[in-house]
Scaffold this motif. Structure first.
Motif, PDB file in Angstrom:
ATOM      1  N   VAL A  12       0.842  -1.209   0.000  1.00 44.24           N
ATOM      2  CA  VAL A  12       0.000   0.000   0.000  1.00 44.24           C
ATOM      3  C   VAL A  12       0.871   1.250   0.000  1.00 44.24           C
ATOM      4  N   GLU A  13       1.897   1.265   0.832  1.00 45.17           N
ATOM      5  CA  GLU A  13       2.734   2.461   0.910  1.00 45.17           C
ATOM      6  C   GLU A  13       3.547   2.665  -0.358  1.00 45.17           C
ATOM      7  N   ALA A  14       4.011   1.584  -0.976  1.00 52.04           N
ATOM      8  CA  ALA A  14       4.742   1.722  -2.240  1.00 52.04           C
ATOM      9  C   ALA A  14       3.807   2.178  -3.358  1.00 52.04           C
ATOM     10  N   LEU A  15       2.602   1.613  -3.395  1.00 53.87           N
ATOM     11  CA  LEU A  15       1.624   1.997  -4.419  1.00 53.87           C
ATOM     12  C   LEU A  15       1.259   3.472  -4.293  1.00 53.87           C
ATOM     13  N   ASN A  16       0.920   3.902  -3.092  1.00 59.92           N
ATOM     14  CA  ASN A  16       0.527   5.300  -2.898  1.00 59.92           C
ATOM     15  C   ASN A  16       1.691   6.253  -3.144  1.00 59.92           C
ATOM     16  N   TYR A  17       2.893   5.823  -2.825  1.00 54.51           N
ATOM     17  CA  TYR A  17       4.060   6.654  -3.096  1.00 54.51           C
ATOM     18  C   TYR A  17       4.215   6.873  -4.603  1.00 54.51           C
ATOM     19  N   ARG A  18       4.120   5.797  -5.360  1.00 58.31           N
ATOM     20  CA  ARG A  18       4.306   5.907  -6.813  1.00 58.31           C
ATOM     21  C   ARG A  18       3.177   6.685  -7.489  1.00 58.31           C
ATOM     22  N   VAL A  19       1.942   6.398  -7.086  1.00 59.39           N
ATOM     23  CA  VAL A  19       0.809   7.126  -7.667  1.00 59.39           C
ATOM     24  C   VAL A  19       0.887   8.609  -7.295  1.00 59.39           C
ATOM     25  N   GLY A  20       1.278   8.900  -6.066  1.00 58.46           N
ATOM     26  CA  GLY A  20       1.423  10.291  -5.626  1.00 58.46           C
ATOM     27  C   GLY A  20       2.495  11.033  -6.401  1.00 58.46           C
ATOM     28  N   GLN A  71       0.343   9.933   3.584  1.00 58.21           N
ATOM     29  CA  GLN A  71       1.520   9.098   3.842  1.00 58.21           C
ATOM     30  C   GLN A  71       2.739   9.943   4.219  1.00 58.21           C
ATOM     31  N   MET A  72       2.916  11.062   3.574  1.00 54.63           N
ATOM     32  CA  MET A  72       4.070  11.917   3.836  1.00 54.63           C
ATOM     33  C   MET A  72       3.866  12.839   5.043  1.00 54.63           C
ATOM     34  N   GLY A  73       2.683  12.784   5.654  1.00 57.80           N
ATOM     35  CA  GLY A  73       2.411  13.634   6.815  1.00 57.80           C
ATOM     36  C   GLY A  73       2.133  15.075   6.441  1.00 57.80           C
ATOM     37  N   SER A  74       1.675  15.293   5.230  1.00 54.54           N
ATOM     38  CA  SER A  74       1.417  16.653   4.760  1.00 54.54           C
ATOM     39  C   SER A  74       0.042  17.170   5.145  1.00 54.54           C
ATOM     40  N   ILE A 149      -8.515   4.892   1.210  1.00 56.50           N
ATOM     41  CA  ILE A 149      -8.957   3.835   2.107  1.00 56.50           C
ATOM     42  C   ILE A 149      -7.809   2.875   2.403  1.00 56.50           C
ATOM     43  N   LEU A 150      -7.063   2.502   1.375  1.00 57.48           N
ATOM     44  CA  LEU A 150      -5.913   1.613   1.589  1.00 57.48           C
ATOM     45  C   LEU A 150      -4.887   2.243   2.524  1.00 57.48           C
ATOM     46  N   GLN A 151      -4.585   3.528   2.309  1.00 54.16           N
ATOM     47  CA  GLN A 151      -3.601   4.202   3.161  1.00 54.16           C
ATOM     48  C   GLN A 151      -4.109   4.325   4.593  1.00 54.16           C
ATOM     49  N   CYS A 152      -5.390   4.604   4.758  1.00 55.00           N
ATOM     50  CA  CYS A 152      -5.950   4.719   6.105  1.00 55.00           C
ATOM     51  C   CYS A 152      -5.951   3.380   6.833  1.00 55.00           C
ATOM     52  N   THR A 153      -6.221   2.281   6.098  1.00 52.76           N
ATOM     53  CA  THR A 153      -6.142   0.974   6.753  1.00 52.76           C
ATOM     54  C   THR A 153      -4.704   0.658   7.155  1.00 52.76           C
ATOM     55  N   ALA A 154      -3.743   1.085   6.352  1.00 57.37           N
ATOM     56  CA  ALA A 154      -2.340   0.896   6.732  1.00 57.37           C
ATOM     57  C   ALA A 154      -2.017   1.690   8.004  1.00 57.37           C
ATOM     58  N   ILE A 157      -3.629  -0.147  10.961  1.00 61.94           N
ATOM     59  CA  ILE A 157      -2.840  -1.323  11.344  1.00 61.94           C
ATOM     60  C   ILE A 157      -1.624  -0.902  12.153  1.00 61.94           C
ATOM     61  N   ARG A 158      -0.942   0.133  11.708  1.00 65.74           N
ATOM     62  CA  ARG A 158       0.238   0.619  12.448  1.00 65.74           C
ATOM     63  C   ARG A 158      -0.147   1.127  13.837  1.00 65.74           C
ATOM     64  N   ASP A 159      -1.271   1.832  13.935  1.00 62.73           N
ATOM     65  CA  ASP A 159      -1.705   2.344  15.236  1.00 62.73           C
ATOM     66  C   ASP A 159      -2.100   1.216  16.185  1.00 62.73           C
ATOM     67  N   ILE A 160      -2.790   0.215  15.667  1.00 63.30           N
ATOM     68  CA  ILE A 160      -3.170  -0.924  16.503  1.00 63.30           C
ATOM     69  C   ILE A 160      -1.926  -1.677  16.959  1.00 63.30           C
ATOM     70  N   ALA A 161      -0.964  -1.834  16.059  1.00 66.66           N
ATOM     71  CA  ALA A 161       0.290  -2.490  16.437  1.00 66.66           C
ATOM     72  C   ALA A 161       1.008  -1.686  17.525  1.00 66.66           C
ATOM     73  N   LYS A 162       1.018  -0.375  17.399  1.00 63.31           N
ATOM     74  CA  LYS A 162       1.651   0.484  18.402  1.00 63.31           C
ATOM     75  C   LYS A 162       0.952   0.345  19.750  1.00 63.31           C
ATOM     76  N   LEU A 163      -0.368   0.264  19.740  1.00 59.57           N
ATOM     77  CA  LEU A 163      -1.131   0.074  20.975  1.00 59.57           C
ATOM     78  C   LEU A 163      -0.823  -1.273  21.622  1.00 59.57           C
ATOM     79  N   ARG A 164      -0.542  -2.265  20.813  1.00 55.16           N
ATOM     80  CA  ARG A 164      -0.209  -3.600  21.328  1.00 55.16           C
ATOM     81  C   ARG A 164       1.269  -3.725  21.682  1.00 55.16           C
ATOM     82  N   GLY A 165       2.040  -2.669  21.452  1.00 55.66           N
ATOM     83  CA  GLY A 165       3.462  -2.682  21.789  1.00 55.66           C
ATOM     84  C   GLY A 165       4.334  -3.312  20.730  1.00 55.66           C
ATOM     85  N   ILE A 166       3.831  -3.442  19.533  1.00 56.71           N
ATOM     86  CA  ILE A 166       4.579  -4.051  18.430  1.00 56.71           C
ATOM     87  C   ILE A 166       5.152  -2.937  17.569  1.00 56.71           C
TER      88      ILE A 166
END
Length: 173
Positions: A12-20, A71-74, A149-154, A157-166
């Motif tokens: 997802v991050e590679a796809l959005n990077y290239r399309v962006g 993705q870039m935090g803009s 939607i794909l970027q938001c799900t990514a 997932i990262r936020d849930i992993a952070k909450l779980r300590g991963i």
């Protein structure tokens, strides 16, 4: 984290990077269309298609570049308390806001798909002298919403992993 989840994040991050990045280059096409329109108005017969084409290109730029901007935090974030919170609190608040954003984007996609189906079925055209077909730009809008939607799900997932300590390492696309 399971390998499939990591693979999903990377895809997802590679796809959005290239399309962006591709959407960024479309600004040069937009400038060329607007430049041609200005030259045509000043030198000879005005072109009826340049203004609407510029609007379509700008919409495509905006919609296809939205996920890349996220993705870039803009994206603009109002930071009254956020910077003072711990990483876990930030992840919890981000997960809630991303979840609500996903609901909004889901409704937006649903409406976009219905509108695109209508445009394809009835050959919808824009009002005006040029009368371009609306289906192509509506398809681009739906693609942009799917990328968001794909970027938001990514992000979720990262936020849930952070909450779980991963810890999931962030890779440059």
């Amino acid at each position: 984290m399971p390998r499939a989840v990591i693979a999903y994040l990377r895809f997802v991050e590679a796809l959005n990077y290239r399309v962006g990045r591709l959407a960024m280059w479309s600004l040069f096409v937009l400038m060329a269309v607007l430049g041609w329109g200005a030259i045509a108005r000043a030198g000879f017969t005005p072109q009826i298609w340049t203004d609407e084409m510029a609007q379509f290109l700008l919409l495509g730029y905006f919609m296809l570049g939205g996920a890349y901007a996220l993705q870039m935090g803009s994206a603009v974030r109002m930071d009254l308390l956020y910077s003072r919170w711990s990483d876990r609190t930030k992840a919890a608040v981000d997960a809630i806001t991303i979840f609500t954003l996903l609901i909004y984007l889901g409704v937006l996609l649903w409406g976009g798909i219905e509108s695109t189906q209508y445009a394809l079925e009835y050959g919808e055209r824009r009002r005006g002298m040029w009368r371009p077909y609306m289906a192509p730009i509506k398809i681009v809008m739906c693609i942009g919403i799917v990328l968001m939607i794909l970027q938001c799900t990514a992000f979720l997932i990262r936020d849930i992993a952070k909450l779980r300590g991963i810890k999931i390492e962030e890779r440059a696309a």
